[in-house]
Design an enzyme around this catalytic site. Structure first.
Site, PDB file in Angstrom:
ATOM      1  N   LYS A  15       0.981  -1.529   0.274  1.00 10.42           N
ATOM      2  CA  LYS A  15      -0.631  -0.059  -0.417  1.00 10.42           C
ATOM      3  C   LYS A  15       0.804   1.165  -0.728  1.00 10.42           C
ATOM      4  O   LYS A  15       0.802   2.255  -0.977  1.00 10.42           O
ATOM      5  CB  LYS A  15      -0.971   0.176   1.530  1.00 10.42           C
TER       6      LYS A  15
ATOM      7  N   ASP B 230      -6.718   1.119   1.356  1.00  9.95           N
ATOM      8  CA  ASP B 230      -6.435   1.906   2.162  1.00  9.95           C
ATOM      9  C   ASP B 230      -7.695   1.047   3.372  1.00  9.95           C
ATOM     10  O   ASP B 230      -8.910   0.119   2.621  1.00  9.95           O
ATOM     11  CB  ASP B 230      -6.134   2.695   2.222  1.00  9.95           C
TER      12      ASP B 230
END
Length: 228
Positions: A126, A145
């Site tokens: 991420k 997220d």
């Protein structure tokens, strides 16, 4: 509850169209002026609000201006400098180790590949995706997220659960040109309307196509959670 469109591709297209109209200026909310600051800010943002990160990094970025500064830092002092950030002691260690590796292996610069970034302490896929997209203008995937994870499932865009599998699943149905902006759109909508505990379905531009709408039910069909 809303009724999703017949295919995931159609559902994705409609979600994107509506959210582009609703959030035309959606973008990253972290404050940074170079790639190193971006990398540090994203590492600090794990399980912490962007607002809090921006408050802390205002002074942090004046004190630590290079990878060498982080590499030479006393970890306890660095932890004090980021006090208020979630897991600040652990993240101080990440930043110090990250600085050492950037100096030793990348001449103090932030690398531009997924493999090199994820080799750094505290950097997962991420974080690497964010740095690649906003630091190097390279889009290799979709940043997943907590907001993207929650909304993608609620909206029927995926049934996967882990961020890694959600990313892969979304990449199969979201046009590549929309990979980066999808994250910003879902984050904006997650913060403003579709929060974790009390989504405002009455104000939601996606309600009529959302299988998890609570207007007729208190059950989140995408996650099995109740909102009551």
């Amino acid at each position: 509850m809303g009724t999703p469109l017949e295919s995931r591709e159609a559902q994705v297209a409609e979600v994107l169209d509506r959210l582009y109209d609703e959030y035309p200026d959606a973008t990253i909310s972290l404050t940074y002026s170079n790639r190193l600051e971006l990398l540090v800010a994203v590492v600090l943002s794990a399980q912490c609000t962007d607002e809090r990160v921006n408050e802390v990094t205002e002074d942090l970025f004046e004190k630590y201006t290079s990878a060498a500064d982080y590499a030479a830092a006393d970890v306890d002092e660095l932890a004090d400098d980021i006090y208020g950030i979630t897991f600040h002691n652990n993240k101080a260690g990440y930043l110090q180790s990250m600085g050492e590796r950037l100096v030793a292996e990348h001449d103090g610069e932030v690398p531009d590949t997924m493999d090199a970034l994820t080799d750094l302490s505290g950097v997962g896929r991420k974080t690497a995706n964010v740095v690649l997209q906003h630091g190097h203008d390279v889009v290799e995937g979709i940043v997943v997220d907590t907001h993207v994870q929650r909304l993608a499932r609620r909206l029927g865009l995926t049934t996967e659960e882990s961020p890694e599998r959600i990313e892969t699943d979304l990449m199969d149905v979201v046009p590549e040109d929309d990979w980066q902006q999808l994250t910003h759109l879902l984050i904006s909508h997650g913060r403003g309307v579709c929060d974790a505990r009390n989504p405002d379905c009455e104000a939601c531009v996606l309600e009529e196509i959302c299988p998890s709408s609570k207007l007729d039910s208190d059950v989140d069909l995408a996650s099995g959670e109740t909102w009551g």
